[in-house]
Write a protein that holds these residues in place. Structure first.
Motif, short mmCIF file in Angstrom:
data_model
loop_
_atom_site.label_atom_id
_atom_site.label_comp_id
_atom_site.label_asym_id
_atom_site.label_seq_id
_atom_site.Cartn_x
_atom_site.Cartn_y
_atom_site.Cartn_z
N VAL A 36 49.39 37.89 11.37
CA VAL A 36 50.72 37.78 10.75
C VAL A 36 51.80 38.21 11.74
O VAL A 36 52.83 37.54 11.89
CB VAL A 36 50.78 38.62 9.45
CG1 VAL A 36 52.21 38.76 8.95
CG2 VAL A 36 49.91 37.99 8.37
N MET A 37 51.54 39.30 12.44
CA MET A 37 52.51 39.79 13.41
C MET A 37 52.69 38.78 14.56
O MET A 37 53.81 38.51 14.99
CB MET A 37 52.06 41.14 13.96
CG MET A 37 53.12 41.87 14.77
SD MET A 37 52.66 43.55 15.18
CE MET A 37 51.15 43.31 16.06
N GLN A 38 51.59 38.23 15.05
CA GLN A 38 51.68 37.24 16.12
C GLN A 38 52.40 35.99 15.66
O GLN A 38 53.15 35.38 16.41
CB GLN A 38 50.28 36.88 16.64
CG GLN A 38 49.64 37.95 17.47
CD GLN A 38 50.39 38.19 18.77
OE1 GLN A 38 51.46 38.80 18.78
NE2 GLN A 38 49.85 37.67 19.84
N GLU A 39 52.17 35.59 14.42
CA GLU A 39 52.84 34.42 13.88
C GLU A 39 54.35 34.65 13.79
O GLU A 39 55.16 33.79 14.16
CB GLU A 39 52.28 34.09 12.50
CG GLU A 39 52.78 32.77 11.94
CD GLU A 39 52.13 32.43 10.61
OE1 GLU A 39 52.77 31.73 9.82
OE2 GLU A 39 50.99 32.89 10.38
N LYS A 40 54.74 35.84 13.32
CA LYS A 40 56.17 36.18 13.26
C LYS A 40 56.78 36.19 14.66
O LYS A 40 57.88 35.65 14.88
CB LYS A 40 56.38 37.56 12.62
CG LYS A 40 56.24 37.57 11.13
CD LYS A 40 56.49 38.99 10.60
CE LYS A 40 56.28 39.06 9.11
NZ LYS A 40 56.47 40.42 8.60
N ASN A 41 56.08 36.81 15.61
CA ASN A 41 56.59 36.87 16.99
C ASN A 41 56.66 35.48 17.61
O ASN A 41 57.62 35.16 18.32
CB ASN A 41 55.73 37.79 17.85
CG ASN A 41 55.95 39.25 17.53
OD1 ASN A 41 56.97 39.61 16.95
ND2 ASN A 41 55.00 40.09 17.90
N TYR A 43 57.06 32.65 15.99
CA TYR A 43 58.20 31.99 15.34
C TYR A 43 59.52 32.49 15.92
O TYR A 43 60.42 31.71 16.20
CB TYR A 43 58.14 32.22 13.83
CG TYR A 43 59.31 31.63 13.09
CD1 TYR A 43 59.42 30.26 12.90
CD2 TYR A 43 60.32 32.44 12.58
CE1 TYR A 43 60.49 29.72 12.22
CE2 TYR A 43 61.40 31.91 11.90
CZ TYR A 43 61.47 30.55 11.73
OH TYR A 43 62.55 30.01 11.06
N LEU A 44 59.62 33.81 16.11
CA LEU A 44 60.83 34.41 16.67
C LEU A 44 61.08 33.91 18.10
O LEU A 44 62.21 33.55 18.45
CB LEU A 44 60.73 35.93 16.65
CG LEU A 44 61.92 36.71 17.20
CD1 LEU A 44 63.13 36.51 16.30
CD2 LEU A 44 61.58 38.19 17.31
N GLU A 47 62.21 30.29 17.93
CA GLU A 47 63.58 30.24 17.44
C GLU A 47 64.56 30.66 18.53
O GLU A 47 65.61 30.02 18.74
CB GLU A 47 63.71 31.16 16.22
CG GLU A 47 65.08 31.14 15.57
CD GLU A 47 65.12 32.09 14.36
OE1 GLU A 47 66.12 32.82 14.24
OE2 GLU A 47 64.16 32.10 13.58
#
Length: 168
Positions: A36-41, A43-44, A47
């Protein structure tokens, strides 16, 4: 040396089984949280890279517009001030500062029509400006003097250095 026979005691078997199951569960939780953390990073980062690309494109557009506006402004520069400097009057013993000021004002008055004109137009006609100054004859203290243009600089201010010579 022997390994103690703990496989016969159910309390130790439960402890080791619980540790193994707890290790597996904590490993699954760790993998989930890390994912989850890697996915957020990810995506960030994606972006931010898109935003950086967009801002770089905007910078290129603004720079092109800025260059075009500068070119247009350079083409539209106008003469705003005329600065005349008289030299060579010392050798004719002209010590009257009022006479020198009047001569500079007379030349400035002749060139007054150049104010608010395009810089490029005035620069193209610099020979006419020079002849206008050099053909002028002026009386100072009963003597006739003519002018010789030494330097002319064109920008929003025209700087002209004029030398005084005895006419005749």
């Amino acid at each position: 040396m022997r390994i103690p026979p703990l496989y016969r005691k159910p309390s130790w078997q439960r402890f080791f089984a619980g540790a193994a199951v707890g290790g597996c569960i904590s490993w699954v939780i760790f993998l989930y949280m890390f994912g989850v953390m890697q996915e957020k990073n990810g995506y960030l980062i994606e972006e931010q890279s898109n935003k950086i690309k967009q801002l770089q494109d905007d910078i290129k557009i603004w720079q092109e517009d800025y260059r075009e506006l500068n070119k247009k402004n350079e083409e539209m520069l106008t003469i705003q001030k005329i600065d005349i400097r008289l030299v060579g009057y010392e050798k004719y013993q002209i010590k009257d500062r009022q006479s020198i000021f009047n001569v500079e004002e007379a030349i400035r008055e002749d060139l007054k029509s150049l104010l608010a004109k395009d810089l490029s137009t005035v620069h193209k006609n610099k020979d006419i400006v020079k002849k206008t100054i050099e053909n002028k004859i002026i009386n100072i203290n009963g003597k006739r003097y003519k002018f010789i243009v030494q330097e002319m600089y064109f920008y929003t201010t025209i700087n002209i250095t004029v030398e005084l010579k005895l006419a005749g």
